[in-house]
Motif scaffolding. Structure first.
Motif, PDB file in Angstrom:
ATOM      1  N   ILE A  20       0.844  -1.198   0.000  1.00  0.00           N
ATOM      2  CA  ILE A  20       0.000   0.000   0.000  1.00  0.00           C
ATOM      3  C   ILE A  20       0.878   1.247   0.000  1.00  0.00           C
ATOM      4  O   ILE A  20       0.625   2.201  -0.738  1.00  0.00           O
ATOM      5  N   GLY A  21       1.916   1.241   0.825  1.00  0.00           N
ATOM      6  CA  GLY A  21       2.833   2.385   0.864  1.00  0.00           C
ATOM      7  C   GLY A  21       3.507   2.617  -0.481  1.00  0.00           C
ATOM      8  O   GLY A  21       3.658   3.766  -0.925  1.00  0.00           O
ATOM      9  N   ASN A  22       3.900   1.547  -1.152  1.00  0.00           N
ATOM     10  CA  ASN A  22       4.533   1.684  -2.471  1.00  0.00           C
ATOM     11  C   ASN A  22       3.553   2.247  -3.502  1.00  0.00           C
ATOM     12  O   ASN A  22       3.922   3.094  -4.322  1.00  0.00           O
ATOM     13  N   ILE A  23       2.320   1.782  -3.464  1.00  0.00           N
ATOM     14  CA  ILE A  23       1.306   2.299  -4.397  1.00  0.00           C
ATOM     15  C   ILE A  23       1.040   3.772  -4.101  1.00  0.00           C
ATOM     16  O   ILE A  23       0.900   4.585  -5.023  1.00  0.00           O
ATOM     17  N   MET A  24       0.993   4.127  -2.822  1.00  0.00           N
ATOM     18  CA  MET A  24       0.791   5.539  -2.467  1.00  0.00           C
ATOM     19  C   MET A  24       1.942   6.396  -2.981  1.00  0.00           C
ATOM     20  O   MET A  24       1.717   7.527  -3.439  1.00  0.00           O
ATOM     21  N   ASN A  25       3.145   5.887  -2.928  1.00  0.00           N
ATOM     22  CA  ASN A  25       4.304   6.611  -3.455  1.00  0.00           C
ATOM     23  C   ASN A  25       4.146   6.852  -4.953  1.00  0.00           C
ATOM     24  O   ASN A  25       4.405   7.955  -5.457  1.00  0.00           O
ATOM     25  N   THR A  43       3.585  10.604  -6.705  1.00  0.00           N
ATOM     26  CA  THR A  43       4.470  11.051  -7.785  1.00  0.00           C
ATOM     27  C   THR A  43       3.646  11.460  -9.004  1.00  0.00           C
ATOM     28  O   THR A  43       3.892  12.516  -9.604  1.00  0.00           O
ATOM     29  N   ARG A  44       2.670  10.621  -9.364  1.00  0.00           N
ATOM     30  CA  ARG A  44       1.796  10.951 -10.495  1.00  0.00           C
ATOM     31  C   ARG A  44       1.044  12.247 -10.219  1.00  0.00           C
ATOM     32  O   ARG A  44       0.906  13.103 -11.094  1.00  0.00           O
ATOM     33  N   LEU A  45       0.542  12.382  -8.993  1.00  0.00           N
ATOM     34  CA  LEU A  45      -0.211  13.584  -8.632  1.00  0.00           C
ATOM     35  C   LEU A  45       0.663  14.827  -8.760  1.00  0.00           C
ATOM     36  O   LEU A  45       0.218  15.863  -9.272  1.00  0.00           O
ATOM     37  N   ILE A  80      -7.016  10.242  -8.494  1.00  0.00           N
ATOM     38  CA  ILE A  80      -5.865   9.955  -7.642  1.00  0.00           C
ATOM     39  C   ILE A  80      -6.172  10.316  -6.192  1.00  0.00           C
ATOM     40  O   ILE A  80      -5.798   9.592  -5.269  1.00  0.00           O
ATOM     41  N   GLY A  81      -6.882  11.410  -5.988  1.00  0.00           N
ATOM     42  CA  GLY A  81      -7.278  11.779  -4.629  1.00  0.00           C
ATOM     43  C   GLY A  81      -8.131  10.704  -3.977  1.00  0.00           C
ATOM     44  O   GLY A  81      -7.925  10.346  -2.808  1.00  0.00           O
ATOM     45  N   ARG A  82      -9.077  10.170  -4.720  1.00  0.00           N
ATOM     46  CA  ARG A  82      -9.921   9.086  -4.188  1.00  0.00           C
ATOM     47  C   ARG A  82      -9.102   7.828  -3.921  1.00  0.00           C
ATOM     48  O   ARG A  82      -9.295   7.163  -2.909  1.00  0.00           O
ATOM     49  N   ALA A  83      -8.209   7.498  -4.838  1.00  0.00           N
ATOM     50  CA  ALA A  83      -7.373   6.314  -4.656  1.00  0.00           C
ATOM     51  C   ALA A  83      -6.512   6.454  -3.405  1.00  0.00           C
ATOM     52  O   ALA A  83      -6.379   5.505  -2.621  1.00  0.00           O
ATOM     53  N   LEU A  84      -5.934   7.632  -3.200  1.00  0.00           N
ATOM     54  CA  LEU A  84      -5.113   7.850  -2.011  1.00  0.00           C
ATOM     55  C   LEU A  84      -5.937   7.729  -0.736  1.00  0.00           C
ATOM     56  O   LEU A  84      -5.487   7.124   0.252  1.00  0.00           O
ATOM     57  N   LEU A  85      -7.140   8.279  -0.734  1.00  0.00           N
ATOM     58  CA  LEU A  85      -8.021   8.157   0.429  1.00  0.00           C
ATOM     59  C   LEU A  85      -8.300   6.685   0.740  1.00  0.00           C
ATOM     60  O   LEU A  85      -8.196   6.249   1.890  1.00  0.00           O
ATOM     61  N   LEU A  86      -8.636   5.923  -0.286  1.00  0.00           N
ATOM     62  CA  LEU A  86      -8.919   4.503  -0.082  1.00  0.00           C
ATOM     63  C   LEU A  86      -7.696   3.738   0.410  1.00  0.00           C
ATOM     64  O   LEU A  86      -7.803   2.838   1.247  1.00  0.00           O
ATOM     65  N   LEU A  87      -6.531   4.100  -0.099  1.00  0.00           N
ATOM     66  CA  LEU A  87      -5.306   3.438   0.348  1.00  0.00           C
ATOM     67  C   LEU A  87      -4.997   3.755   1.813  1.00  0.00           C
ATOM     68  O   LEU A  87      -4.561   2.878   2.564  1.00  0.00           O
ATOM     69  N   VAL A  88      -5.230   4.987   2.216  1.00  0.00           N
ATOM     70  CA  VAL A  88      -5.020   5.344   3.621  1.00  0.00           C
ATOM     71  C   VAL A  88      -5.987   4.557   4.503  1.00  0.00           C
ATOM     72  O   VAL A  88      -5.591   3.997   5.536  1.00  0.00           O
TER      73      VAL A  88
END
Length: 154
Positions: free
Chosen positions: A26-31, A35-37, A76-84
């Motif tokens: 999850i941390g790697n995907i968030m990274n 970066t994309r964001l 990306i914002g939604r994806a990050l929220l879900l990952l957190v």
């Protein structure tokens, strides 16, 4: 602490390793997403500068790309929220494993449900990443005339 307790703790640590590996993923995907964001935000700032400086067809192209950028930022914002949220659920899973073993409480069902929720959140976040990359790919289509497909010498 008795030898029996030490064995239970060792087993619980071994059991908790799988969720911890998911947490690392999850941390790697968030990274990757952050970066994309960052790149998308940089592009949006460039486009905002072009917005006021363009007219006609050039302005329309800028507006279309700004719409793509806005949608990508949203995904990306939604994806990050879900990952957190998924990461937090993984933390609760690991915590419930230890609490259950140390107190003798029966928390297996709750632990399984929370872990399943974490994996579900991770999967939805990956779908958002997929959608964002599809939008990026579709917005970057090269005009056929630039490809010079009729040329046989290259």
């Amino acid at each position: 602490m008795t030898d029996g307790n030490t064995g239970v703790i060792a087993q619980t640590i071994q059991l908790a390793l799988a969720p911890v590996f998911v947490l690392v993923a999850i941390g790697n995907i968030m990274n990757i997403l952050t970066t994309r964001l960052g790149r998308i935000v940089d592009r949006s700032r460039t486009l905002q500068g072009h917005h006021a400086a363009t007219t006609g067809r050039d302005h329309d192209v800028v507006v279309i790309e700004l719409r793509y950028v806005d949608r990508r930022i949203h995904l990306i914002g939604r994806a990050l929220l879900l990952l957190v949220l998924s990461g937090l659920a993984i933390g609760v899973t690991v915590g419930s494993l230890f609490v259950g073993e140390m107190t003798g409480m029966e928390l297996r069902n709750m632990t399984g449900i929370i872990f399943s929720l974490a994996i579900g959140l991770l999967m939805v976040a990956l779908v958002y990443l997929l959608l964002e990359t599809r939008i990026a790919a579709n917005s970057l289509r090269l005009p056929q005339e630039l490809l010079e497909l009729e040329r046989k010498d290259i």
